[in-house]
Design a protein around this motif. Structure first.
Motif, PDB file in Angstrom:
ATOM      1  N   GLN A  79      50.520  61.806  85.232  1.00 30.69           N
ATOM      2  CA  GLN A  79      49.417  62.665  85.671  1.00 30.69           C
ATOM      3  C   GLN A  79      48.281  62.658  84.659  1.00 30.69           C
ATOM      4  N   SER A  80      48.615  62.714  83.377  1.00 32.53           N
ATOM      5  CA  SER A  80      47.587  62.727  82.341  1.00 32.53           C
ATOM      6  C   SER A  80      46.819  61.415  82.300  1.00 32.53           C
ATOM      7  N   ILE A  81      47.551  60.316  82.376  1.00 31.81           N
ATOM      8  CA  ILE A  81      46.901  59.005  82.336  1.00 31.81           C
ATOM      9  C   ILE A  81      45.990  58.814  83.556  1.00 31.81           C
ATOM     10  N   SER A  82      46.452  59.255  84.733  1.00 27.91           N
ATOM     11  CA  SER A  82      45.643  59.094  85.944  1.00 27.91           C
ATOM     12  C   SER A  82      44.347  59.905  85.862  1.00 27.91           C
ATOM     13  N   ILE A  83      44.422  61.102  85.291  1.00 25.90           N
ATOM     14  CA  ILE A  83      43.208  61.926  85.144  1.00 25.90           C
ATOM     15  C   ILE A  83      42.241  61.281  84.153  1.00 25.90           C
ATOM     16  N   LEU A  84      42.767  60.766  83.065  1.00 26.70           N
ATOM     17  CA  LEU A  84      41.916  60.096  82.080  1.00 26.70           C
ATOM     18  C   LEU A  84      41.258  58.846  82.679  1.00 26.70           C
ATOM     19  N   LEU A  85      42.029  58.086  83.447  1.00 27.99           N
ATOM     20  CA  LEU A  85      41.470  56.902  84.101  1.00 27.99           C
ATOM     21  C   LEU A  85      40.355  57.272  85.083  1.00 27.99           C
ATOM     22  N   LEU A  86      40.554  58.374  85.789  1.00 28.75           N
ATOM     23  CA  LEU A  86      39.525  58.819  86.731  1.00 28.75           C
ATOM     24  C   LEU A  86      38.232  59.171  86.010  1.00 28.75           C
ATOM     25  N   TRP A  87      38.342  59.926  84.918  1.00 29.67           N
ATOM     26  CA  TRP A  87      37.137  60.294  84.167  1.00 29.67           C
ATOM     27  C   TRP A  87      36.451  59.063  83.567  1.00 29.67           C
ATOM     28  N   GLY A  88      37.268  58.128  83.055  1.00 30.75           N
ATOM     29  CA  GLY A  88      36.685  56.903  82.516  1.00 30.75           C
ATOM     30  C   GLY A  88      35.972  56.100  83.598  1.00 30.75           C
ATOM     31  N   PHE A  89      36.582  56.007  84.765  1.00 32.91           N
ATOM     32  CA  PHE A  89      35.953  55.283  85.863  1.00 32.91           C
ATOM     33  C   PHE A  89      34.671  55.974  86.306  1.00 32.91           C
ATOM     34  N   PHE A  90      34.679  57.302  86.344  1.00 32.70           N
ATOM     35  CA  PHE A  90      33.499  58.062  86.752  1.00 32.70           C
ATOM     36  C   PHE A  90      32.338  57.837  85.779  1.00 32.70           C
ATOM     37  N   ALA A 144      23.019  44.369  98.430  1.00 33.85           N
ATOM     38  CA  ALA A 144      23.265  42.998  97.969  1.00 33.85           C
ATOM     39  C   ALA A 144      24.042  42.969  96.659  1.00 33.85           C
ATOM     40  N   ARG A 145      24.173  44.103  96.017  1.00 34.44           N
ATOM     41  CA  ARG A 145      24.790  44.186  94.691  1.00 34.44           C
ATOM     42  C   ARG A 145      26.112  44.954  94.786  1.00 34.44           C
ATOM     43  N   PHE A 146      27.133  44.471  94.105  1.00 33.02           N
ATOM     44  CA  PHE A 146      28.378  45.241  94.035  1.00 33.02           C
ATOM     45  C   PHE A 146      28.223  46.327  92.977  1.00 33.02           C
ATOM     46  N   SER A 147      28.455  47.563  93.381  1.00 37.69           N
ATOM     47  CA  SER A 147      28.359  48.700  92.464  1.00 37.69           C
ATOM     48  C   SER A 147      29.746  49.267  92.201  1.00 37.69           C
ATOM     49  N   ILE A 148      29.966  49.709  90.983  1.00 34.86           N
ATOM     50  CA  ILE A 148      31.261  50.293  90.629  1.00 34.86           C
ATOM     51  C   ILE A 148      31.562  51.513  91.498  1.00 34.86           C
ATOM     52  N   GLY A 149      30.516  52.265  91.812  1.00 32.89           N
ATOM     53  CA  GLY A 149      30.706  53.485  92.593  1.00 32.89           C
ATOM     54  C   GLY A 149      31.212  53.257  93.999  1.00 32.89           C
ATOM     55  N   GLU A 150      31.147  52.023  94.494  1.00 30.98           N
ATOM     56  CA  GLU A 150      31.637  51.750  95.846  1.00 30.98           C
ATOM     57  C   GLU A 150      33.120  52.058  95.994  1.00 30.98           C
ATOM     58  N   VAL A 151      33.869  51.884  94.925  1.00 33.82           N
ATOM     59  CA  VAL A 151      35.318  52.106  94.992  1.00 33.82           C
ATOM     60  C   VAL A 151      35.706  53.443  94.372  1.00 33.82           C
ATOM     61  N   LEU A 152      34.721  54.317  94.163  1.00 33.20           N
ATOM     62  CA  LEU A 152      35.019  55.615  93.550  1.00 33.20           C
ATOM     63  C   LEU A 152      35.933  56.450  94.443  1.00 33.20           C
ATOM     64  N   ILE A 153      35.650  56.479  95.733  1.00 29.31           N
ATOM     65  CA  ILE A 153      36.470  57.289  96.644  1.00 29.31           C
ATOM     66  C   ILE A 153      37.907  56.766  96.710  1.00 29.31           C
ATOM     67  N   PRO A 154      38.137  55.464  96.851  1.00 24.85           N
ATOM     68  CA  PRO A 154      39.531  54.987  96.829  1.00 24.85           C
ATOM     69  C   PRO A 154      40.241  55.297  95.510  1.00 24.85           C
ATOM     70  N   VAL A 181      28.655  56.166  86.630  1.00 25.22           N
ATOM     71  CA  VAL A 181      27.379  56.832  86.339  1.00 25.22           C
ATOM     72  C   VAL A 181      26.466  55.907  85.530  1.00 25.22           C
ATOM     73  N   VAL A 182      27.040  55.249  84.528  1.00 25.03           N
ATOM     74  CA  VAL A 182      26.243  54.302  83.733  1.00 25.03           C
ATOM     75  C   VAL A 182      25.713  53.178  84.613  1.00 25.03           C
ATOM     76  N   ASP A 183      26.541  52.737  85.547  1.00 24.75           N
ATOM     77  CA  ASP A 183      26.138  51.650  86.450  1.00 24.75           C
ATOM     78  C   ASP A 183      24.941  52.058  87.313  1.00 24.75           C
ATOM     79  N   VAL A 184      24.950  53.268  87.869  1.00 23.72           N
ATOM     80  CA  VAL A 184      23.829  53.683  88.725  1.00 23.72           C
ATOM     81  C   VAL A 184      22.573  53.964  87.899  1.00 23.72           C
ATOM     82  N   ILE A 185      22.742  54.353  86.640  1.00 28.90           N
ATOM     83  CA  ILE A 185      21.566  54.531  85.764  1.00 28.90           C
ATOM     84  C   ILE A 185      20.885  53.184  85.529  1.00 28.90           C
TER      85      ILE A 185
END
Length: 200
Positions: free
Chosen positions: A131-142, A104-114, A146-150
């Motif tokens: 490439q550097s910006i995309s890697i940084l964005l991925l880590w920030g999103f990850f 019932a809740r939208f979680s940030i992790g739902e779009v992690l795979i896309p 994690v904070v969301d599931v906690i």
């Protein structure tokens, strides 16, 4: 001395044992007039049917069809969240409550795979900056995921203690996190509630 002639006459119908009402009814059912009344053993044998056909190929075909039917029933039951077909880790009212709350809740992790798939495509761009910006964005999103599931785990723990009692509440943080990090269409059992329809 003259030999006495043998009595070749058939016994009189009066000497024969009369037929009971039950025997007459059974005789008429089996074959009408003139058909002998079947014995009890014969009637029981007629009712018995073989558990498997004599043809082994036909028996194998029937067993295969029955197994396929059972697998399909189990697949549908698992997808619908029927406890009878769920593995032990998914059974029980508390796990059902967790699944319904997460769905019932939208979680940030739902779009992690896309997002991860998008980052992989960006790393193919022949630009070090992209490439550097995309890697940084991925880590920030990850980290955000994690904070969301906690936070989700803390909310569910509190709700389960209020609903089922503090001494009976299961530890569901990991269970909730793994479901929240999956794409909604790929979750098993399938979501049974829509967004915003939180369980009471």
């Amino acid at each position: 001395m003259a030999k006495q002639p043998e009595n070749t006459q058939s016994p009189s119908p009066v000497d024969a044992q009369p037929e009971s009402l039950e025997q007459t009814q059974e005789r008429l059912k089996q074959g009408g007039k003139g058909a002998p009344t079947p014995t009890r053993a014969e009637r029981e044998a007629a009712r018995k049917r073989p558990l498997v056909p004599n043809d082994r190929k036909e028996a194998a075909r029937q067993a295969k069809a029955k197994a396929a039917e059972q697998r399909e029933k189990a697949r549908i039951g698992m997808a619908m969240g029927d406890d009878k077909y769920l593995p032990m880790r998914d059974r029980g009212p508390q796990k059902r409550f967790v699944r319904d709350y997460v769905d019932a809740r939208f979680s940030i992790g739902e779009v992690l795979i896309p997002v991860m798939f998008l980052v992989i495509l960006l790393t193919l761009v022949p630009s070090y900056e992209v490439q550097s910006i995309s890697i940084l964005l991925l880590w920030g999103f990850f980290i955000i995921a994690v904070v969301d599931v906690i936070i989700l785990g803390a909310i569910l723990t509190k709700k389960l203690r209020a609903k089922f009692g503090a001494d009976k509440a299961e530890k569901v943080r990991w269970y909730a996190a793994m479901r929240a990090l999956q794409l909604r269409p790929l979750r098993l059992p399938k979501p049974q509630v829509k967004y915003g329809k939180f369980p009471s």
